[in-house]
Design a protein around this motif. Structure first.
Motif, PDB file in Angstrom:
ATOM      1  N   SER A   1      43.831  22.932 -20.537  1.00 24.77           N
ATOM      2  CA  SER A   1      43.178  23.092 -21.509  1.00 24.77           C
ATOM      3  C   SER A   1      43.692  22.710 -22.827  1.00 24.77           C
ATOM      4  O   SER A   1      43.125  22.724 -23.887  1.00 24.77           O
TER       5      SER A   1
ATOM      6  N   ASP B   1      40.205  19.807  -8.996  1.00 17.58           N
ATOM      7  CA  ASP B   1      39.729  20.769  -8.158  1.00 17.58           C
ATOM      8  C   ASP B   1      39.642  22.005  -8.532  1.00 17.58           C
ATOM      9  O   ASP B   1      38.933  23.072  -8.430  1.00 17.58           O
TER      10      ASP B   1
ATOM     11  N   TYR C   1      41.845  25.067 -10.993  1.00 19.02           N
ATOM     12  CA  TYR C   1      42.567  25.361 -12.288  1.00 19.02           C
ATOM     13  C   TYR C   1      43.287  26.517 -12.137  1.00 19.02           C
ATOM     14  O   TYR C   1      42.967  27.524 -11.500  1.00 19.02           O
TER      15      TYR C   1
ATOM     16  N   PRO D   1      45.106  29.340 -14.215  1.00 17.07           N
ATOM     17  CA  PRO D   1      45.433  29.591 -15.674  1.00 17.07           C
ATOM     18  C   PRO D   1      46.770  30.376 -15.608  1.00 17.07           C
ATOM     19  O   PRO D   1      47.209  30.885 -14.612  1.00 17.07           O
TER      20      PRO D   1
ATOM     21  N   MET E   1      40.093  32.540 -20.788  1.00 18.30           N
ATOM     22  CA  MET E   1      41.352  32.760 -19.903  1.00 18.30           C
ATOM     23  C   MET E   1      42.116  31.349 -19.524  1.00 18.30           C
ATOM     24  O   MET E   1      43.250  31.461 -19.246  1.00 18.30           O
ATOM     25  N   LEU E   2      41.569  30.284 -19.489  1.00 21.70           N
ATOM     26  CA  LEU E   2      42.208  28.937 -19.366  1.00 21.70           C
ATOM     27  C   LEU E   2      43.149  28.689 -20.546  1.00 21.70           C
ATOM     28  O   LEU E   2      44.205  27.983 -20.303  1.00 21.70           O
ATOM     29  N   ARG E   3      42.796  29.180 -21.698  1.00 20.22           N
ATOM     30  CA  ARG E   3      43.369  28.412 -22.820  1.00 20.22           C
ATOM     31  C   ARG E   3      44.586  29.524 -23.334  1.00 20.22           C
ATOM     32  O   ARG E   3      45.466  29.227 -24.065  1.00 20.22           O
TER      33      ARG E   3
ATOM     34  N   PRO F   1      42.362  35.365 -11.867  1.00 20.60           N
ATOM     35  CA  PRO F   1      42.058  34.492 -10.473  1.00 20.60           C
ATOM     36  C   PRO F   1      41.960  33.016 -10.800  1.00 20.60           C
ATOM     37  O   PRO F   1      41.775  32.529 -11.947  1.00 20.60           O
ATOM     38  N   VAL F   2      42.037  32.168  -9.807  1.00 23.09           N
ATOM     39  CA  VAL F   2      42.013  30.803  -9.992  1.00 23.09           C
ATOM     40  C   VAL F   2      40.441  30.258  -9.780  1.00 23.09           C
ATOM     41  O   VAL F   2      39.684  31.320  -9.581  1.00 23.09           O
ATOM     42  N   GLY F   3      40.265  29.245 -10.483  1.00 23.32           N
ATOM     43  CA  GLY F   3      38.793  28.839 -10.395  1.00 23.32           C
ATOM     44  C   GLY F   3      38.731  27.299 -10.323  1.00 23.32           C
ATOM     45  O   GLY F   3      39.546  26.491 -10.441  1.00 23.32           O
ATOM     46  N   THR F   4      37.531  26.822  -9.966  1.00 25.79           N
ATOM     47  CA  THR F   4      37.132  25.437  -9.829  1.00 25.79           C
ATOM     48  C   THR F   4      36.493  24.694 -11.132  1.00 25.79           C
ATOM     49  O   THR F   4      36.398  23.641 -11.074  1.00 25.79           O
TER      50      THR F   4
ATOM     51  N   ARG G   1      35.691  25.209 -15.597  1.00 25.26           N
ATOM     52  CA  ARG G   1      36.240  25.594 -16.547  1.00 25.26           C
ATOM     53  C   ARG G   1      35.443  26.736 -17.190  1.00 25.26           C
ATOM     54  O   ARG G   1      35.840  27.683 -17.924  1.00 25.26           O
ATOM     55  N   GLU G   2      34.132  26.637 -16.914  1.00 25.08           N
ATOM     56  CA  GLU G   2      33.238  27.683 -17.437  1.00 25.08           C
ATOM     57  C   GLU G   2      33.526  28.893 -16.895  1.00 25.08           C
ATOM     58  O   GLU G   2      33.356  30.092 -17.512  1.00 25.08           O
TER      59      GLU G   2
ATOM     60  N   PHE H   1      36.082  30.330 -16.701  1.00 29.24           N
ATOM     61  CA  PHE H   1      37.242  31.037 -17.195  1.00 29.24           C
ATOM     62  C   PHE H   1      36.763  31.796 -18.674  1.00 29.24           C
ATOM     63  O   PHE H   1      37.577  32.536 -19.249  1.00 29.24           O
ATOM     64  N   VAL H   2      35.940  31.431 -18.971  1.00 30.15           N
ATOM     65  CA  VAL H   2      35.357  32.172 -20.258  1.00 30.15           C
ATOM     66  C   VAL H   2      34.773  33.596 -19.935  1.00 30.15           C
ATOM     67  O   VAL H   2      33.821  33.545 -19.349  1.00 30.15           O
TER      68      VAL H   2
END
Ligand code: SF4
Ligand code: SF4
Ligand code: SF4
Lengths: 195, 143
Positions: free
Chosen positions: A106, A126, A128, A130, B99-101, B125-128, B130-131, B133-134
């Motif tokens: 990001s 695929d 992400y 963080p 959380m991604l930022r 946690p990881v995710g697939t 972007r949404e 992570f908010v």
């Protein structure tokens, strides 16, 4: 037909694709695209303490033509992005992409004019991961998530075609106090009733 | 190079002896997904919004955390606190953290005057998408 029924009694049929998926899942060859500090953490993940070899992913290929998992670890500047796209396009299908760390996913702290604010605006991602940097455990989680994606037959993001605009996170969330940046949409989320 | 060096045998044997020594050493590899490694003290993971004794969120929507946050990943929208909460003027209607930022620096925790936000040692946690992570206020309150 009677022969087929007889055959069914001692022959199990399965899809050959399942076998291929199992083989793929346990032999991911990562192509590390390490441009910054996250790559150091990636090295730690590949080293003996966390040992990616336990997941069959220890064969780091620095040639995209031999790998099927692209791990983008680090900041990607606007000038570097064409290189990354080129590397991604050189990888044979099927391919998976892990975006490791806040910067690759990001932009992280670097909301500047030089840095791509998330590689998913240019290549499909695929998984992400963080963190800044993500702990090795997190990266292992990411690799396991990719493995699960392969196992369940979920198509890789690369097979879904170019990203639609709404799939990207176009809304760049910032504090309302941040100086307004004309490149970034600043709409705040709508009011939630009953809160 | 003499013949002895040219056949490389001594070098190979030296290398193999190092390998052999390490076979009998203590193993260092962590069996991560099965065994969770100990989390170091002060480890910073996902955020939590704290509650006070009455079960209300402690946050008073002062925006200090959003201002100090280097990656500007906190979105707060304030609203007036209900009349039965005399100790404060405002509370957050929206409190989202991307959380991604976020870089898990802990500045928000340091800046908060009310101990309302805190970084837990839990892994993010990881995710697939972007949404995912908010994290919204509800999720942060229950983390
Ligand atoms: S996310 Fe953090 S550790 Fe990773 S490249 Fe960016 S600044 Fe470095
Ligand atoms: S930990 Fe740092 S980056 Fe994350 S929300 Fe708090 S101040 Fe922002
Ligand atoms: S979490 Fe703390 S610093 Fe942030 S707005 Fe609420 S009270 Fe202010």
């Amino acid at each position: 037909m009677a022969f087929v029924e007889e055959l069914n009694e001692f022959v199990y049929t399965t899809r050959i694709g399942r076998l291929v998926d199992w083989a793929r899942k346990n032999s991911l060859w990562p192509m590390p695209f390490g441009t910054a500090c996250c790559a150091i953490e990636f090295m730690a993940t590949a080293a003996s303490k966390y040992d990616l070899a336990r997941f069959g992913a220890e064969v780091l290929r620095f040639s995209p033509r031999q790998s099927d998992l692209l791990i983008v670890a680090g900041r990607v500047s606007i000038k570097m992005m064409p290189v990354l796209i080129r590397i991604y396009e050189q990888m044979p299908e099927p391919k998976w992409v892990i975006s490791m760390g806040a910067c690759a996913s990001s932009g992280g702290v670097f909301d500047t004019y030089t840095l791509v604010q998330g590689i998913d605006q240019f290549i499909p991602v695929d998984v992400y991961v963080p963190g800044c940097p993500p702990r090795p455990e997190n990266l292992i989680d990411g690799i396991i998530r990719v493995q699960r994606r392969i196992e369940t037959g979920e198509s890789p993001a690369s097979a879904l075609g170019p990203l639609r605009a709404e799939q990207r996170c176009t809304e760049n969330r910032r504090s309302p106090w941040a100086p307004l940046d004309p490149r970034v949409p600043h709409a705040l989320p709508p009011a939630t009733p009953g809160l | 190079m003499g013949l002895w060096r040219r056949i490389y045998l001594p070098a190979i044997l030296k290398g193999l002896s190092i390998t052999l020594r390490h076979v009998f050493r203590r193993k260092v590899t962590l069996e991560y997904p099965e065994v969770l490694p100990p989390v170091p003290r002060g480890s910073r993971g996902t955020h939590r919004l704290n509650k006070d004794e009455l079960g209300r969120e402690r946050c008073v929507a002062c925006f200090l955390c959003a201002t100090v946050c280097p990656s500007r990943c906190i979105t707060i929208v304030a609203e007036e606190a209900p009349a039965e909460w005399p100790d404060r003027d405002k509370r957050p209607r929206v409190f989202d953290i991307d959380m991604l930022r976020c870089i898990f620096c802990g500045y928000c925790e340091e800046a908060c005057p009310c101990d309302a936000i805190e970084l837990t040692p839990k892994f993010y946690p990881v995710g697939t998408r972007r949404e995912e992570f908010v994290w919204t206020k509800e999720r942060l309150l229950s983390n």
